[in-house]
Design an enzyme around this catalytic site. Structure first.
Site, PDB file in Angstrom:
ATOM      1  CG  ASP A 275      -2.171   0.828   0.987  1.00 57.42           C
ATOM      2  OD1 ASP A 275      -3.200   0.573   1.627  1.00 57.42           O
ATOM      3  OD2 ASP A 275      -2.099   1.761   0.160  1.00 57.42           O
TER       4      ASP A 275
HETATM    5  C1  GLC Z   1      -4.404   4.239  -0.278  1.00 59.23           C
HETATM    6  C2  GLC Z   1      -5.247   3.013  -0.078  1.00 59.23           C
HETATM    7  C3  GLC Z   1      -5.193   2.036  -1.222  1.00 59.23           C
HETATM    8  C4  GLC Z   1      -4.999   2.788  -2.518  1.00 59.23           C
HETATM    9  C5  GLC Z   1      -3.624   3.430  -2.479  1.00 59.23           C
HETATM   10  C6  GLC Z   1      -3.345   4.266  -3.731  1.00 59.23           C
HETATM   11  O1  GLC Z   1      -3.857   4.703   0.907  1.00 59.23           O
HETATM   12  O2  GLC Z   1      -5.115   2.310   1.152  1.00 59.23           O
HETATM   13  O3  GLC Z   1      -6.426   1.296  -1.223  1.00 59.23           O
HETATM   14  O4  GLC Z   1      -5.102   1.890  -3.627  1.00 59.23           O
HETATM   15  O5  GLC Z   1      -3.426   4.214  -1.312  1.00 59.23           O
HETATM   16  O6  GLC Z   1      -4.178   5.391  -3.744  1.00 59.23           O
END
Ligand code: GLC
Length: 741
Positions: A275
């Site tokens: 993430d």
């Molecule tokens: C965010 C989320 C994830 C997302 C990523 C990119 O913090 O937790 O679901 O795909 O960052 O935006």
């Protein structure tokens, strides 16, 4: 416009001609073999630097425009390609509800917005969810993306968690089946989907540094089973590891999760991306992480500069780099990214909007309909519509999944306080319910009151034939909700209107289950969730009766938070993060570290209510119809697994879809969903439904023996209208057995 010419027509130097998988999502053994061959041959031609270039990505929106790679669509993630080696860039966009455009990073770009994940789960319709995935995947591809960060499947453990609107409910079979369908649909566009957030990221409070303590058996029979079913059914190219810790170890460097479970036990062959801001070491590579995404949000560029230095210093084996690079290469090949170059193309928003409409229509749950108040008669003359911004559009959830709808937002409010302040936005858009109601009742006098003056709304309602109150509750990533109440003073507003006119309908537009202190005063209640691009039309269709509601609750609606496993949401009492906290614990933190315990274990949602004999406000699986359905002719057989057959008959006067559910009870265990069907039946029509249980649902996970164990003995079978409304009961004897994890 062709962005990157990658696949050559003649046989490329690797000797393997690239082509997208025929099946679209789950590769055949032959496609797997071709992908392995191409990955091996390509890797052999790569330097250490070439390989490491595949293992880290940037959040392009945070890169100054002048530094952005030419011709690449700005989105959530970018991993450089290597034209000379026939490797395309990986260009990623969020998320499960459509092509998001966070912070308007692509000025003015819009996309068709689906109803929320919770709404899609309420359809209980895998083929519809697959079509919805195909649609958003096609738009992602047409906008120049080849990776979609879509496939959120964390179980809804707490009805106050901020991201539940993105997910697919509280049951592992329902959520796992639907996320597999969504992934299949997305990946049918030669694009990688990303099942997330692996694992046990079930709340936002403390998401970046809280540690979840849960026994392996409980994990395996709940959250991990949802991921396992999603991976088996959809074969997602990527898994996104979560922010939180499990047993004290961050998910993105958790060997148990990323290697023991995902690879050793499940044989997963895709790659693991982090993430955004969830990586804390280079050694994460050795635990099973393959790619650091959004690397600017971490303290260090762990899988680029740090990794190169580590390998050169002999602290990290180059073999680990090869393994990760090979996984990324193989996945790109098998999912068609090499065969089908990045290219932008046209989008038919009219046609795609119809997919969102169908999904919204099937998602609406008719919770209550006393005296068959709904649908309104066509002759209704005076309708008062109150609140919920019904005059401008429908609400949506906040955070990375937020999509700027076709036509743009009708209204945007930034979130000023709480952990999501400055990050999340409250938004409204799509077809306004008020306009749709006026179209549905062309001869009626339809008046709107925004709800700011309850007395005025009540006075108008007292002179109307019927009143419709739209009630909202905002949900967002990065922040949980303090309770189950509707936002602001909507409960009082509903009470005032319903007191003035007993023929009052409430339309809930929420991301979660909510409390309803006014329920006794309102003969009809509809859960419309965040209903997406054509939400207003779907809601009007149900109120007018052109749509026969067929949604069923994918979550339990509690009667009070005292019934929950954690009456107080874990971490909710902690002080807000200080500046030092954020500096110490990295981005996305909203509290100092703490431990999250889930007393329910694997008994999430309705299983907990069953185990504690608590009566919910509305049960998992509940939903009414304008038709009626009879179940009979139950036949149950046992042996290796339970096989159930029964007949469903539409005893009503209009065509409708029903969702008969089949639950199994094992000695001493709460009931669990083992199957369902969604037959569409004309009046008087019957269909025989056959369900065969996945044997893992009839067993328990033995973490000592490291296997699923099915005990010989009786299994109770219920054919039900919800988790608390059995209609037919039977039983069978199941043979003993074990299944690999
Ligand atoms: C965010 C989320 C994830 C997302 C990523 C990119 O913090 O937790 O679901 O795909 O960052 O935006």
């Amino acid at each position: 416009m062709l962005i990157t010419a990658v696949a050559a027509l003649a046989l490329p130097p690797t000797g393997v001609l690239a082509r997208a998988p025929a099946t679209g999502s789950v590769p055949t053994p032959r496609e797997d073999a071709r992908a392995d061959a191409w990955a091996r041959a390509t890797l052999a031609r790569m330097s250490l630097e070439d390989k490491i270039a595949l293992l880290h990505g940037r959040f392009l929106a945070l890169v100054a425009p002048a530094q952005r790679p030419a011709g690449i669509t700005v989105g959530a993630g970018y991993v450089a390609g290597n034209g000379g080696l026939g490797i395309p860039p990986q260009v990623a966009t969020d998320a499960s509800l459509g092509v998001s455009n966070l912070m308007d990073m692509r000025k003015g770009d819009v996309a068709t917005v689906l109803p929320s994940g919770m709404a899609m789960a309420a359809t209980w319709n895998p083929s519809l969810v697959r079509e919805a995935g195909r649609m958003i995947g096609s738009q992602a591809r047409a906008k120049g993306f080849n990776v979609m960060l879509a496939g959120g499947v964390n179980l809804v453990r707490d009805p106050r968690a901020g991201r539940n609107f993105e997910y697919l409910g509280e049951d592992p079979l329902l959520a796992g089946t639907l996320v597999a369908a969504q992934i299949e649909g997305i990946q049918s566009n030669a694009i990688i989907a990303t099942i997330k957030h692996f694992a046990l990221n079930n709340q936002e409070t403390g998401r970046a540094n809280a540690s979840v303590e849960l026994a392996e058996t409980a994990m395996r029979e709940s959250d991990l089973l949802a991921f396992q079913l999603g991976i088996e059914g959809g074969s997602p190219g990527a898994v996104m590891c979560a922010y939180n810790k499990i047993g004290g170890s961050y998910a993105c460097e958790n060997r148990f999760l990323l290697t023991d479970v995902l690879r050793r036990d499940w044989g997963y062959r895709g790659f693991v991306m982090s993430d955004w801001g969830a990586v804390h070491s280079t050694e994460a590579l050795l635990a099973g992480l393959d790619q650091q995404q959004g690397e600017q949000l971490d303290k260090k560029r762990w899988l680029s500069t740090e990794l190169l230095a580590g390998v050169k210093a002999g602290a990290l084996p180059v073999a680990a780099v090869d393994t990760a690079a090979r996984r990324v290469l193989r996945t790109m090949f098998v999912h068609g990214l090499v065969a089908r170059p990045l290219a932008t193309g046209p989008i038919d928003y009219q046609r795609d909007g119809a997919v969102s409409l169908r999904t919204a229509e099937e998602a609406i749950v008719l919770l209550k309909n006393e005296g068959d108040m709904l649908p309104f008669p066509a002759t209704v003359k005076r309708i008062v519509v109150v609140g919920g911004h019904a005059d401008i559009g429908v609400p949506a959830g906040g955070g990375s999944s937020q999509v700027t709808p076709v036509g743009g937002f009708a209204k945007v409010e930034t979130v000023k306080d709480g952990a999501a302040a400055g990050f999340a936005r409250k938004v409204w858009g799509g077809t306004p319910p008020l306009d749709a109601l006026r179209r549905a009742f062309p001869t009626a006098d339809v008046r709107f009151f925004d709800g700011s003056d309850p007395d005025a709304a009540a006075a108008a309602a007292s002179n109307a034939d019927v009143a419709v109150v739209f009630a909202e509750k905002f949900s967002t990533e990065a922040m949980d909700q303090p309770d189950l109440s509707l936002d602001g003073r909507q409960d009082a507003l509903i009470d005032a209107v319903a007191s003035a006119n007993p023929r009052t309908v409430v339309v809930l537009e929420t991301g979660n289950a909510v409390a309803m202190p006014w329920l006794a005063k309102t003969p009809a209640v509809v859960a419309a969730w965040y209903s997406g691009q054509r939400g207003g039309d779907a809601i009007a269709g149900v109120l007018a009766g052109s749509v026969n509601p067929s949604g069923r609750l994918p979550v339990t609606f509690p009667a009070s938070t005292q019934q929950l496993p954690n009456p107080q949401l874990p971490g909710s009492g902690l002080p807000p993060p200080s500046k030092e906290d954020r500096a110490t614990y990295g981005v996305n933190t909203n509290s100092p570290p703490f431990t999250i315990r889930y007393p329910e274990g694997a008994d999430v949602g309705y299983r907990w209510f069953d185990r504690t004999a608590a009566a919910p406000l509305f049960a998992f699986g509940h939903g009414l119809s304008y038709a009626s359905f009879r179940y009979d002719g139950l036949r149950v057989s046992g042996g290796r697994t339970a096989t159930v057959a029964f007949r469903v008959t539409n005893t009503g006067s209009r065509t409708g879809a029903d969702v008969p559910q089949v639950y199994a009870t094992l000695p001493g265990k709460p009931r669990r969903l083992i199957g369902w069907s969604k037959p569409v039946l004309a009046p008087g029509e019957s269909k025989v439904v056959r369900i065969t249980a996945d044997r893992r649902l009839l067993g328990t996970f033995d973490s000592t023996a490291h296997r699923w164990r099915i005990a010989h003995g009786p299994v109770g079978i219920e054919v039900a209208r919800s988790a608390t409304a059995p209609v037919l009961t039977g039983s069978a004897i199941i043979a003993e057995g074990t299944i690999k994890p």
